[in-house]
Design a protein around this motif. Sequence first.
Motif, PDB file in Angstrom:
ATOM      1  N   GLY A 192      46.865  34.805  26.736  1.00 44.85           N
ATOM      2  CA  GLY A 192      45.901  34.640  27.807  1.00 44.85           C
ATOM      3  C   GLY A 192      46.463  33.875  28.991  1.00 44.85           C
ATOM      4  O   GLY A 192      45.718  33.495  29.892  1.00 44.85           O
ATOM      5  N   ASP A 242      48.487  34.912  31.309  1.00 39.97           N
ATOM      6  CA  ASP A 242      48.653  35.709  32.511  1.00 39.97           C
ATOM      7  C   ASP A 242      47.312  36.258  32.959  1.00 39.97           C
ATOM      8  O   ASP A 242      46.324  36.201  32.247  1.00 39.97           O
ATOM      9  N   GLY A 243      47.304  36.816  34.140  1.00 39.01           N
ATOM     10  CA  GLY A 243      46.088  37.364  34.686  1.00 39.01           C
ATOM     11  C   GLY A 243      45.531  38.482  33.815  1.00 39.01           C
ATOM     12  O   GLY A 243      46.232  39.097  33.028  1.00 39.01           O
ATOM     13  N   LEU A 244      44.261  38.741  33.936  1.00 44.26           N
ATOM     14  CA  LEU A 244      43.579  39.741  33.128  1.00 44.26           C
ATOM     15  C   LEU A 244      43.761  41.139  33.695  1.00 44.26           C
ATOM     16  O   LEU A 244      43.850  41.326  34.912  1.00 44.26           O
ATOM     17  N   PHE A 284      41.631  44.517  33.879  1.00 45.06           N
ATOM     18  CA  PHE A 284      40.235  44.912  33.725  1.00 45.06           C
ATOM     19  C   PHE A 284      40.082  46.418  33.558  1.00 45.06           C
ATOM     20  O   PHE A 284      40.886  47.208  34.068  1.00 45.06           O
TER      21      PHE A 284
END
Lengths: 114, 113
Positions: free
Chosen positions: A98, A100-102, A104
């Motif tokens: 978690g 790093d950026g998500l 979507f």
Amino acid sequence: AQSVTQLGSHVSVSEGALVLLRCNYSSSVPPYLFWYVQYPNQGLQLLLKYTSAATLVKGINGFEAEFKKSETSFHLTKPSAHMSDAAEYFCAVSVRGGADGLTFGKGTHLIIQP
Amino acid sequence: EAGVAQSPRYKIIEKRQSVAFWCNPISGHATLYWYQQILGQGPKLLIQFQNNGVVDDSQLPKDRFSAERLKGVDSTLKIQPAKLEDSAVYLCASSLVRAGELFFGEGSRLTVL
């Protein structure tokens, strides 16, 4: 690279009915999985997250989701829909703990019929 | 506790003009993200900062987009020159630690004519 697929860009349910929003993920390493809700003209709010602990995750507003590794799924459910649940829902995946950026999915618009 | 603040909320410009968006994260949050959300799509990460250093900018169109986070607090995202396809909502998010929960601002909606 990781990815998320949300089945159904629009889902319509009657008030009081079961809500089921589908999310399938693709990841080469154990993922962290998230559901966010977005109300009109607002930012995203975290509903719940899976971080490799319990596979059934409970979130805010009566929502829950179950991580199923064999099905690579993380579907969102709520036993009884309320008018205030009408919003856009996004499933997201992250790797590397978690950090790093998500990533979507495209989102599912939930419509509640009176 | 104050949330993530963004401005302006709305901006309309013509193509080839420039625009800048500002973000003030939650106090004490070390990690800051900029996302682009095109209508009908999920947010896409543009850039991630850890304090004032860039962690990931692999999806930032560097020929026209730039971002900075001076002193590890506020951040500015700039687009110059803008294209029609840049019409989107630009979301800023912050987290206390790098693997922590993301808190999102309300976004800045850009329309390029």
